[in-house]
Design a protein around this motif. Structure first.
Motif, PDB file in Angstrom:
ATOM      1  N   ARG A   1       0.846  -1.194   0.000  1.00 53.48           N
ATOM      2  CA  ARG A   1       0.000   0.000   0.000  1.00 53.48           C
ATOM      3  C   ARG A   1       0.881   1.245   0.000  1.00 53.48           C
ATOM      4  NH1 ARG A   1      -3.490  -2.004   5.181  1.00 53.48           N
ATOM      5  NH2 ARG A   1      -1.554  -1.354   6.143  1.00 53.48           N
ATOM      6  N   PRO A   2       0.316   2.372  -0.430  1.00 50.09           N
ATOM      7  CA  PRO A   2       1.130   3.598  -0.548  1.00 50.09           C
ATOM      8  C   PRO A   2       1.790   4.048   0.760  1.00 50.09           C
ATOM      9  CG  PRO A   2      -0.998   3.889  -1.622  1.00 50.09           C
ATOM     10  CD  PRO A   2      -1.058   2.572  -0.915  1.00 50.09           C
ATOM     11  N   ASN A   3       1.158   3.737   1.910  1.00 53.29           N
ATOM     12  CA  ASN A   3       1.758   4.205   3.173  1.00 53.29           C
ATOM     13  C   ASN A   3       2.697   3.165   3.777  1.00 53.29           C
ATOM     14  OD1 ASN A   3      -0.297   2.462   3.809  1.00 53.29           O
ATOM     15  ND2 ASN A   3      -0.933   3.556   5.637  1.00 53.29           N
ATOM     16  N   ASN A   4       2.982   2.118   3.014  1.00 52.49           N
ATOM     17  CA  ASN A   4       3.964   1.123   3.454  1.00 52.49           C
ATOM     18  C   ASN A   4       5.123   1.052   2.475  1.00 52.49           C
ATOM     19  OD1 ASN A   4       1.189  -0.718   4.434  1.00 52.49           O
ATOM     20  ND2 ASN A   4       2.822  -0.255   5.885  1.00 52.49           N
ATOM     21  N   ILE A   5       6.275   0.629   2.988  1.00 52.51           N
ATOM     22  CA  ILE A   5       7.359   0.168   2.121  1.00 52.51           C
ATOM     23  C   ILE A   5       7.401  -1.344   2.321  1.00 52.51           C
ATOM     24  CG2 ILE A   5       9.864   0.150   1.772  1.00 52.51           C
ATOM     25  CD1 ILE A   5       9.917   3.045   2.668  1.00 52.51           C
ATOM     26  N   CYS A   6       7.428  -2.095   1.236  1.00 52.06           N
ATOM     27  CA  CYS A   6       7.435  -3.546   1.331  1.00 52.06           C
ATOM     28  C   CYS A   6       8.799  -4.069   0.906  1.00 52.06           C
ATOM     29  CB  CYS A   6       6.353  -4.150   0.450  1.00 52.06           C
ATOM     30  SG  CYS A   6       4.702  -3.723   1.042  1.00 52.06           S
ATOM     31  N   THR A   7       9.246  -5.097   1.600  1.00 53.54           N
ATOM     32  CA  THR A   7      10.542  -5.684   1.273  1.00 53.54           C
ATOM     33  C   THR A   7      10.408  -7.198   1.205  1.00 53.54           C
ATOM     34  OG1 THR A   7      11.270  -6.022   3.563  1.00 53.54           O
ATOM     35  CG2 THR A   7      11.717  -3.850   2.567  1.00 53.54           C
ATOM     36  N   GLY A   8      11.400  -7.809   0.598  1.00 55.26           N
ATOM     37  CA  GLY A   8      11.420  -9.260   0.555  1.00 55.26           C
ATOM     38  C   GLY A   8      12.835  -9.778   0.500  1.00 55.26           C
ATOM     39  N   VAL A   9      12.989 -11.032   0.887  1.00 53.61           N
ATOM     40  CA  VAL A   9      14.230 -11.770   0.681  1.00 53.61           C
ATOM     41  C   VAL A   9      13.767 -13.009  -0.064  1.00 53.61           C
ATOM     42  CG1 VAL A   9      16.228 -12.856   1.761  1.00 53.61           C
ATOM     43  CG2 VAL A   9      15.118 -10.935   2.878  1.00 53.61           C
ATOM     44  N   PHE A  10      13.679 -12.889  -1.374  1.00 54.42           N
ATOM     45  CA  PHE A  10      12.983 -13.919  -2.133  1.00 54.42           C
ATOM     46  C   PHE A  10      13.909 -15.042  -2.605  1.00 54.42           C
ATOM     47  CE2 PHE A  10      10.410 -10.013  -2.664  1.00 54.42           C
ATOM     48  CZ  PHE A  10       9.338 -10.429  -1.894  1.00 54.42           C
ATOM     49  N   MET A  11      15.224 -14.859  -2.426  1.00 52.83           N
ATOM     50  CA  MET A  11      16.162 -15.921  -2.804  1.00 52.83           C
ATOM     51  C   MET A  11      16.125 -17.037  -1.757  1.00 52.83           C
ATOM     52  SD  MET A  11      17.294 -14.856  -5.590  1.00 52.83           S
ATOM     53  CE  MET A  11      18.694 -15.912  -5.942  1.00 52.83           C
ATOM     54  N   ARG A  12      15.860 -16.669  -0.506  1.00 55.12           N
ATOM     55  CA  ARG A  12      15.764 -17.677   0.553  1.00 55.12           C
ATOM     56  C   ARG A  12      14.657 -17.215   1.479  1.00 55.12           C
ATOM     57  NH1 ARG A  12      18.930 -15.913   5.198  1.00 55.12           N
ATOM     58  NH2 ARG A  12      19.839 -13.879   4.760  1.00 55.12           N
ATOM     59  N   GLN A  13      14.212 -18.075   2.341  1.00 55.41           N
ATOM     60  CA  GLN A  13      13.095 -17.699   3.208  1.00 55.41           C
ATOM     61  C   GLN A  13      13.621 -16.974   4.438  1.00 55.41           C
ATOM     62  OE1 GLN A  13      10.961 -21.435   3.673  1.00 55.41           O
ATOM     63  NE2 GLN A  13       9.622 -20.849   1.998  1.00 55.41           N
ATOM     64  N   ALA A  14      13.515 -15.660   4.399  1.00 52.45           N
ATOM     65  CA  ALA A  14      13.964 -14.843   5.526  1.00 52.45           C
ATOM     66  C   ALA A  14      13.133 -13.571   5.550  1.00 52.45           C
ATOM     67  CB  ALA A  14      15.450 -14.506   5.387  1.00 52.45           C
TER      68      ALA A  14
ATOM     69  N   SER B   1       9.347  -1.318  11.107  1.00 56.33           N
ATOM     70  CA  SER B   1       8.851  -2.687  10.982  1.00 56.33           C
ATOM     71  C   SER B   1       7.426  -2.784  11.526  1.00 56.33           C
ATOM     72  CB  SER B   1       9.802  -3.607  11.754  1.00 56.33           C
ATOM     73  OG  SER B   1       9.456  -4.938  11.568  1.00 56.33           O
ATOM     74  N   SER B   2       6.474  -3.173  10.671  1.00 58.11           N
ATOM     75  CA  SER B   2       5.064  -3.080  11.033  1.00 58.11           C
ATOM     76  C   SER B   2       4.345  -4.425  11.094  1.00 58.11           C
ATOM     77  CB  SER B   2       4.348  -2.137  10.059  1.00 58.11           C
ATOM     78  OG  SER B   2       2.988  -1.971  10.404  1.00 58.11           O
ATOM     79  N   PHE B   3       4.255  -5.141   9.971  1.00 55.42           N
ATOM     80  CA  PHE B   3       3.529  -6.417  10.024  1.00 55.42           C
ATOM     81  C   PHE B   3       3.921  -7.346   8.885  1.00 55.42           C
ATOM     82  CE2 PHE B   3       0.886  -3.653   7.411  1.00 55.42           C
ATOM     83  CZ  PHE B   3       0.346  -4.480   6.429  1.00 55.42           C
ATOM     84  N   ILE B   4       3.524  -8.613   9.071  1.00 60.57           N
ATOM     85  CA  ILE B   4       3.712  -9.622   8.043  1.00 60.57           C
ATOM     86  C   ILE B   4       2.353 -10.262   7.772  1.00 60.57           C
ATOM     87  CG2 ILE B   4       6.094 -10.149   8.674  1.00 60.57           C
ATOM     88  CD1 ILE B   4       5.027 -12.613  10.176  1.00 60.57           C
ATOM     89  N   ILE B   5       2.229 -10.939   6.635  1.00 65.57           N
ATOM     90  CA  ILE B   5       1.049 -11.766   6.412  1.00 65.57           C
ATOM     91  C   ILE B   5       1.547 -13.182   6.171  1.00 65.57           C
ATOM     92  CG2 ILE B   5      -0.584 -10.005   5.640  1.00 65.57           C
ATOM     93  CD1 ILE B   5       0.272 -10.363   2.858  1.00 65.57           C
ATOM     94  N   GLN B   6       0.679 -14.147   6.352  1.00 67.96           N
ATOM     95  CA  GLN B   6       1.084 -15.562   6.313  1.00 67.96           C
ATOM     96  C   GLN B   6       2.026 -15.843   7.475  1.00 67.96           C
ATOM     97  OE1 GLN B   6       2.499 -16.372   2.340  1.00 67.96           O
ATOM     98  NE2 GLN B   6       0.493 -16.043   1.432  1.00 67.96           N
ATOM     99  N   ARG B   7       3.304 -16.094   7.192  1.00 69.53           N
ATOM    100  CA  ARG B   7       4.224 -16.462   8.263  1.00 69.53           C
ATOM    101  C   ARG B   7       5.552 -15.737   8.049  1.00 69.53           C
ATOM    102  NH1 ARG B   7       4.333 -20.187   4.254  1.00 69.53           N
ATOM    103  NH2 ARG B   7       6.396 -20.978   3.679  1.00 69.53           N
ATOM    104  N   CYS B   8       6.440 -15.823   9.037  1.00 68.94           N
ATOM    105  CA  CYS B   8       7.727 -15.134   8.958  1.00 68.94           C
ATOM    106  C   CYS B   8       8.573 -15.708   7.827  1.00 68.94           C
ATOM    107  CB  CYS B   8       8.495 -15.288  10.264  1.00 68.94           C
ATOM    108  SG  CYS B   8       7.603 -14.720  11.717  1.00 68.94           S
ATOM    109  N   GLY B   9       9.134 -14.820   6.999  1.00 68.26           N
ATOM    110  CA  GLY B   9      10.055 -15.245   5.955  1.00 68.26           C
ATOM    111  C   GLY B   9       9.462 -16.274   5.016  1.00 68.26           C
TER     112      GLY B   9
ATOM    113  N   GLY C   1       8.953 -16.156   1.941  1.00 66.95           N
ATOM    114  CA  GLY C   1       9.559 -16.194   0.619  1.00 66.95           C
ATOM    115  C   GLY C   1       8.568 -15.861  -0.477  1.00 66.95           C
ATOM    116  N   VAL C   2       7.311 -15.637  -0.090  1.00 61.26           N
ATOM    117  CA  VAL C   2       6.249 -15.318  -1.061  1.00 61.26           C
ATOM    118  C   VAL C   2       5.684 -13.929  -0.783  1.00 61.26           C
ATOM    119  CG1 VAL C   2       4.051 -16.045  -2.033  1.00 61.26           C
ATOM    120  CG2 VAL C   2       5.677 -17.772  -1.223  1.00 61.26           C
ATOM    121  N   ALA C   3       5.098 -13.752   0.402  1.00 62.94           N
ATOM    122  CA  ALA C   3       4.509 -12.455   0.754  1.00 62.94           C
ATOM    123  C   ALA C   3       5.602 -11.505   1.237  1.00 62.94           C
ATOM    124  CB  ALA C   3       3.460 -12.641   1.845  1.00 62.94           C
ATOM    125  N   PRO C   4       5.481 -10.206   0.904  1.00 59.35           N
ATOM    126  CA  PRO C   4       6.490  -9.252   1.391  1.00 59.35           C
ATOM    127  C   PRO C   4       6.292  -8.917   2.865  1.00 59.35           C
ATOM    128  CG  PRO C   4       4.777  -8.100   0.160  1.00 59.35           C
ATOM    129  CD  PRO C   4       4.450  -9.566   0.073  1.00 59.35           C
TER     130      PRO C   4
END
Length: 201
Positions: A135-148, A169-177, A179-182
């Motif tokens: 969303r516009p008021n978030n910055i999203c990040t990922g570590v998509f090469m490995r699950q982190a 650092s605000s929230f995650i969806i699904q589970r930690c790391g 590898g799919v959701a940011p």
């Protein structure tokens, strides 16, 4: 109160700390101790400085949508700045962080959804992404090469990009790391006026 780590934060001025609003949503700030200069949770390092919170500045946090997930805490005195305790550099108003930017986040959050809490501060290199969910008021990040990614206990901690704190650092969806959701960070540049007014009040 059980004395245990539950959230991170960043020093934005000698007497002011920035964290996520959801960190304190069910706590009495007068019962929270702020610790600066720690690297290990277990050992009592000489670099540690501890503080009480004397004032809380909030900015319309919505617990349902997690919008405006930012708090500024006024400490009971100014921190002593040194090689272990320093002030982060804030971004300019409405600064943007393009997808693909390399950033660093850190914290003592769990090492996985069901995993233990680490003793030493963890750092993780992450990449900014503009996946559909962001969303516009978030910055999203990922570590998509490995699950982190960020996990429980990392909330309120920093996302530093090119030397500036761009996210909380605000929230995650699904589970930690997964590898799919940011991972989701509150976008600090949107709150620059709020931050300045809290510090200068």
């Amino acid at each position: 109160m059980r004395r245990r780590h539950f959230c991170g934060g960043s020093l934005i001025a000698p007497q002011f700390l920035m964290t996520a609003a959801h960190c304190l949503s069910e706590l009495n700030p007068s019962q929270v101790t702020v610790v600066l200069g720690a690297h290990s949770l277990r050992s009592n390092e000489g670099s540690r400085q501890t503080f009480r919170i004397t004032q809380v500045f909030e900015n319309g946090f919505n617990p349902q949508t997690l919008e405006n997930d930012i708090l500024i805490l006024r400490l009971d005195r100014a921190a002593t700045l040194n090689s272990r305790v320093n002030v982060v550099q804030l971004p300019r108003v409405n600064d943007t962080v393009p997808a693909g930017t390399q950033c660093v986040t850190s914290g003592w959050g769990r090492l996985g959804t069901q995993a233990r809490v680490p003793d030493l501060l963890q750092e993780l290199n992450v990449t900014v992404t503009n996946r559909d969910l962001c969303r516009p008021n978030n910055i999203c990040t990922g570590v998509f090469m490995r699950q982190a990614g960020i996990c429980f206990g990392d909330s309120g901690g920093p996302l530093v990009c090119n030397g500036q704190i761009q996210g909380i650092s605000s929230f995650i969806i699904q589970r930690c790391g997964s590898g799919v959701a940011p991972d989701f960070f509150a976008r600090v540049a949107l709150f620059r006026n709020f931050i300045d007014s809290a510090i200068n009040r």
